[in-house]
Design an enzyme around this catalytic site. Structure first.
Site, PDB file in Angstrom:
ATOM      1  N   GLY A  56      -3.888  -9.688 -15.994  1.00  0.00           N
ATOM      2  CA  GLY A  56      -2.510 -10.039 -16.332  1.00  0.00           C
ATOM      3  C   GLY A  56      -2.078  -9.375 -17.614  1.00  0.00           C
ATOM      4  CB  CYS A  83      -8.772  -7.685 -16.946  1.00  0.00           C
ATOM      5  SG  CYS A  83      -8.035  -6.868 -18.393  1.00  0.00           S
ATOM      6  CE1 TYR A  84      -4.307 -13.870 -20.592  1.00  0.00           C
ATOM      7  CE2 TYR A  84      -4.559 -15.110 -18.550  1.00  0.00           C
ATOM      8  CZ  TYR A  84      -4.148 -15.039 -19.870  1.00  0.00           C
ATOM      9  OH  TYR A  84      -3.591 -16.143 -20.477  1.00  0.00           O
ATOM     10  CG  HIS A 172      -8.520  -3.946 -13.610  1.00  0.00           C
ATOM     11  ND1 HIS A 172      -7.740  -4.995 -13.176  1.00  0.00           N
ATOM     12  CD2 HIS A 172      -8.324  -3.848 -14.941  1.00  0.00           C
ATOM     13  CE1 HIS A 172      -7.085  -5.505 -14.208  1.00  0.00           C
ATOM     14  NE2 HIS A 172      -7.418  -4.831 -15.293  1.00  0.00           N
ATOM     15  CD  GLU A 174      -8.470  -5.267  -9.686  1.00  0.00           C
ATOM     16  OE1 GLU A 174      -7.564  -5.720 -10.404  1.00  0.00           O
ATOM     17  OE2 GLU A 174      -9.678  -5.280 -10.019  1.00  0.00           O
ATOM     18  CB  SER A 226      12.855   2.504  10.794  1.00  0.00           C
ATOM     19  OG  SER A 226      11.463   2.391  10.544  1.00  0.00           O
ATOM     20  N   GLY A 227      11.208   3.420  13.545  1.00  0.00           N
ATOM     21  CA  GLY A 227      10.292   4.449  14.011  1.00  0.00           C
ATOM     22  C   GLY A 227       9.124   4.646  13.075  1.00  0.00           C
ATOM     23  N   GLY A 228       9.178   4.009  11.907  1.00  0.00           N
ATOM     24  CA  GLY A 228       8.051   4.038  10.986  1.00  0.00           C
ATOM     25  C   GLY A 228       6.973   3.076  11.434  1.00  0.00           C
ATOM     26  CB  VAL A 229       3.368   2.844  10.604  1.00  0.00           C
ATOM     27  CG1 VAL A 229       3.409   2.681   9.095  1.00  0.00           C
ATOM     28  CG2 VAL A 229       2.170   2.107  11.181  1.00  0.00           C
ATOM     29  CG  ASP A 230       5.663  -0.362   7.124  1.00  0.00           C
ATOM     30  OD1 ASP A 230       4.462  -0.096   7.322  1.00  0.00           O
ATOM     31  OD2 ASP A 230       6.254  -0.073   6.070  1.00  0.00           O
ATOM     32  CB  SER A 231      10.090  -1.161  11.827  1.00  0.00           C
ATOM     33  OG  SER A 231      10.098   0.202  12.199  1.00  0.00           O
ATOM     34  CB  SER A 232       6.333   1.073  15.110  1.00  0.00           C
ATOM     35  OG  SER A 232       7.361   2.026  14.939  1.00  0.00           O
ATOM     36  CE  LYS A 372       3.346   2.241   4.789  1.00  0.00           C
ATOM     37  NZ  LYS A 372       4.607   2.098   5.543  1.00  0.00           N
TER      38      LYS A 372
END
Length: 516
Positions: A56, A83-84, A172, A174, A226-232, A372
């Site tokens: 943080g 860290c924090y 970190h 991660e 939209s044709g992008g991976v997210d919406s598809s 993603k």
């Protein structure tokens, strides 16, 4: 998701808190992120097998510094402080924190003193590359702790309490800049006894079930495809859940790449139960953007117009009860703090924050907890074609945030042509899959040039290409000079209105991937 063994991450405001969840889920463990101020009762309700305290921006000794319910350390489960989060553990259990003599931001090296606790995967005396981001450090350890690693500026870079299973690291693990961070996290999961039952297949099954519960037996849903991976991928999950009750709408907002509308129509022809609806709304969006130069105003106006188009299209088909959005974790963390934590807002995303009260539609966001690369794995598992799954991210506001300054049809047309050349040459060079994103940016400045024997005074264009695994951090791509030369030469010769091409060599952070 409660059927899975769960790791809870308590968020203290780090911009990379979500990466903890991503890394842990890659290791097969379901993860929930909760704000640091979550009550002990709420944390217990999640039945955590282990807890991670995130980093943080605060200093533990400053007024109003975020704290955690002391009972968290009394739940009898292993705890990892990063860290924090390390400072929270040390401060709560009787150790002390002090300002570091020298701050560490970026790459660092730690030396392993003991191959125990967080250093169990490493060799004693070995040096490990890590990523630091701190101005404070542990001064004295609480009772029961030992130091297992140190750096040149931090004598307690990794500590642990073997009896209670409390681990703390100054760096970190991660982030990708700590190359062996995954080994540390895996060791912590093993210490907590996780069986690692979180998989892509289980996510799909449970996401479909969650959509069915939310939508019910008769609810109707529309999706902005939209044709992008997210919406598809979001659409495919919802369609598997409710079938023909899903209607997908493609909005041509006048801010698309060259030939994108035709490509999307061809891609989804025959793939959906019901035909794709195409809304031709370019004139509406461009009118709303007339005279606008502020990036946040652009995003908000586009978001509002996007909703208005959906209202109109929904009314044509008799209304809908829900709207699908392909919101992902990075959208959420850059727009608002995840689940109420204190992280800072970087920019507003048009698809985060819900719908206007006047709309009687709920929001279905089946991918809100994914990054993603996770979405791509889900897409492949759902049988989507690779060219769709590996399509580079394209911002919801489209070319509006790649045309700096006022957005006009003429400027979009110039950028469309230049962007098409960039993508064509990247594909020819076989570099597309190596990049997270590559695109052109129209700059609202004119520069002097010479074409033939005459003077020109035309626009400049920037090329942006980055490598990344999650969009939380990104590095500028070292494209071959010969490829850059071809792109520049073609753009200047083939696209009227551009006489200069620049290459963006900024990383994220401090820059963002998009220019606006």
């Amino acid at each position: 998701m409660t059927a899975h063994q769960t790791l809870v991450v308590l968020d203290f405001g780090s911009q990379v808190t979500q990466l903890i969840a991503r890394r842990v889920r890659e290791l097969g463990v379901y993860t929930e992120i909760l704000p640091h101020y979550t009550t002990l009762e709420e944390i217990r309700a999640h039945n955590p097998r282990a807890i991670v305290l995130s980093g943080g921006p605060s200093s533990i000794g400053e007024a109003g510094a975020p704290q955690v319910d002391p009972g968290v350390l009394g739940l009898g489960v292993p705890v990892l402080g990063i860290c924090y989060g390390l400072y929270v553990i040390v401060d709560a259990l009787g150790g002390t924190i002090a300002a570091a003599g020298e701050r560490e931001f970026g790459a660092a090296t730690i030396t392993v003193d003991h191959a125990r606790g967080p250093m169990a995967p490493f060799e004693v005396g070995g040096e490990v590359a890590v990523w630091m981001s701190h101005g404070d450090k542990v001064a004295t350890l609480p009772p029961g702790f030992e130091t297992v690693a140190r750096s040149a500026n931090c004598e307690h870079a990794a500590i642990h309490d073997p009896e209670r299973g409390f681990w703390g690291v100054q760096f970190h693990p991660e982030v990708t800049h700590t190359p062996r961070g995954g080994e540390l996290l895996a060791a912590f999961l093993d210490r907590a006894g996780f069986t690692r039952d979180w998989t892509t297949a289980s996510f799909i099954e449970e996401a479909i079930a969650a959509v069915r519960r939310q939508v019910g037996d008769s609810g109707t849903v529309i999706c902005g495809l939209s044709g992008g991976v997210d919406s598809s991928v979001a659409a495919m999950i919802v369609e598997r859940a409710i079938g023909e009750r899903l209607r997908c709408i493609f909005v041509d907002n006048g801010l698309l790449r060259k030939d994108e509308r035709a490509q999307v129509e061809a891609m989804f022809r025959g793939r959906l139960h019901r035909p794709l609806i195409v809304a031709d709304a370019g004139a509406r969006f461009l009118a709303r953007l007339e005279g606008v130069t502020d990036p946040e105003v652009k995003r908000k106006r586009i978001g509002a117009e996007f909703i208005a188009v959906f209202e109109a299209e929904a009314s044509k088909i008799g209304g809908a009860d829900f709207l699908v959005q392909g919101t992902l974790y990075p959208d959420v963390i850059e727009s608002v703090s995840p689940k109420g934590g204190p992280s800072a807002t970087i920019k507003t995303h048009h698809n985060v924050g819900g719908l206007p009260e006047r709309m009687r539609m709920g929001v279905v966001e089946p991918l809100r907890e994914l990054f993603k690369d996770e979405v791509r794995r889900v897409g492949l598992a759902l049988g989507l074609p690779e060219e769709m799954v590996w399509r580079h991210p394209f911002p919801g506001p489209g070319l509006a945030v790649r045309v700096l300054g006022e957005v006009t049809r003429a400027r979009c047309d110039i950028l469309r042509e230049a962007d098409a050349i960039i993508l064509e040459e990247i594909h020819k060079a076989g570099l597309y899959r190596d990049l997270w994103q590559v695109f052109g940016v129209f700059l609202p400045v004119n520069t002097v040039g010479v074409m033939g024997d005459g003077r020109t005074y035309e626009h400049a264009l920037a090329i942006r290409a980055v490598t990344s695994t999650d969009a939380m951090t990104a590095d500028w791509a070292r494209l071959p000079h010969e490829v850059l030369a071809i792109m520049s030469n073609r753009i200047i010769n083939e696209v009227r209105g551009i006489n200069r091409v620049c290459y963006d060599i900024s990383s994220k952070p401090p820059a963002t991937i998009e220019w606006e």
